[in-house]
Enzyme design. Structure first.
Site, PDB file in Angstrom:
ATOM      1  N   ILE A 105      21.761  67.997  33.159  1.00 23.11           N
ATOM      2  CA  ILE A 105      21.377  67.711  31.786  1.00 23.11           C
ATOM      3  C   ILE A 105      19.864  67.576  31.696  1.00 23.11           C
ATOM      4  O   ILE A 105      19.205  67.152  32.652  1.00 23.11           O
ATOM      5  CB  ILE A 105      22.091  66.426  31.273  1.00 23.11           C
ATOM      6  CG1 ILE A 105      21.819  66.193  29.786  1.00 23.11           C
ATOM      7  CG2 ILE A 105      21.754  65.211  32.109  1.00 23.11           C
ATOM      8  CD1 ILE A 105      22.691  65.094  29.165  1.00 23.11           C
ATOM      9  N   CYS A 106      19.313  67.958  30.563  1.00 20.46           N
ATOM     10  CA  CYS A 106      17.891  67.789  30.247  1.00 20.46           C
ATOM     11  C   CYS A 106      17.012  68.489  31.284  1.00 20.46           C
ATOM     12  O   CYS A 106      17.206  69.650  31.599  1.00 20.46           O
ATOM     13  CB  CYS A 106      17.576  66.296  30.133  1.00 20.46           C
ATOM     14  SG  CYS A 106      15.924  65.912  29.515  1.00 20.46           S
ATOM     15  N   GLY A 107      16.037  67.784  31.854  1.00 22.40           N
ATOM     16  CA  GLY A 107      15.093  68.387  32.783  1.00 22.40           C
ATOM     17  C   GLY A 107      15.725  68.989  34.013  1.00 22.40           C
ATOM     18  O   GLY A 107      15.148  69.895  34.635  1.00 22.40           O
ATOM     19  N   THR A 109      18.164  70.916  34.038  1.00 20.85           N
ATOM     20  CA  THR A 109      18.456  72.325  33.757  1.00 20.85           C
ATOM     21  C   THR A 109      17.245  73.197  34.078  1.00 20.85           C
ATOM     22  O   THR A 109      17.391  74.325  34.544  1.00 20.85           O
ATOM     23  CB  THR A 109      18.875  72.545  32.294  1.00 20.85           C
ATOM     24  OG1 THR A 109      17.801  72.171  31.411  1.00 20.85           O
ATOM     25  CG2 THR A 109      20.114  71.719  31.941  1.00 20.85           C
TER      26      THR A 109
END
Length: 208
Positions: A105-107, A109
């Site tokens: 999730i988020c960074g 990725t």
């Protein structure tokens, strides 16, 4: 009579990790009977972006895909400011190659994008141009939605952006069979939409 031993879920922790992004996921996995084990760069204590101190259960070097049912990678400032977390992306490659799911999730990725793990899989993130800035080759596989589960490779891959912790959890809970069908839908409506009517569904199913 033989019984199947459920392998732990491994949750990566590192300095500046975004503690709010995976709380729904870990809480409901644990309620569903999954052991959660934390994995750090080393066995030394780390501190989340919210100031929570965590002493990892094990160091990344000791983590083997065959001992796990899932690797969870939360976002962190360090994903975009240093290469310190690249070993976690490489570990994700090991997991997927071994057929063990990864959820980012988020960074995280962006970390997977830099590792080339999103080039050939459907995925999402905060916004498409955030991943495009990594120079990865998977732009055509980007899906503008809350969360994506891609099962085209050896191991399933879940991705989501930073504003979708509930959708991220929904995908993981479905993937590991914690909730399904109308129960999963009710869970999502309750925690994402504050739909009080969904609680009755969960209560009937013993999931409330």
């Amino acid at each position: 009579m033989s019984t199947t031993v459920r392998k732990p879920v491994h949750h990566a922790v590192y300095d500046t990790y975004a503690d709010w992004e995976t709380g729904h996921t870990t809480a409901h996995l644990a309620r569903g009977g999954h052991e959660i084990r934390t994995v750090g760069p080393t066995a030394q204590e780390v501190r989340s972006i919210g100031g929570l101190r965590v002493r990892p259960d094990l160091a990344l070097d000791a983590l083997r895909p065959e001992d796990s049912s899932l690797l969870i990678l939360p976002g962190a400032d360090l994903w975009d400011t240093t290469d310190d977390l690249a070993p976690f992306a490489r570990k994700a490659r090991e997991f997927l190659a071994a057929g063990v799911p990864v959820a980012a999730i988020c960074g995280a990725t962006a970390g997977l994008a830099r590792e080339g793990l999103l080039d050939d899989r459907a995925h999402t993130s905060a916004v498409s141009f955030y991943l495009a800035a990594t120079g990865y080759g998977g732009g055509e596989r980007y899906v503008d939605t809350d969360a994506v589960t891609d099962t085209s490779g050896a191991g399933a891959l879940v991705t989501a952006g930073p504003t979708e912790p509930v959708a991220f959890a929904r995908e993981v809970l479905r993937l590991l069979g914690v909730y399904e069908g109308e129960v999963l839908d009710a869970w999502y409506r309750l925690f994402h939409d504050s739909d009080a009517g969904a609680y009755a569904v969960l209560e009937r199913a013993g999931a409330a």
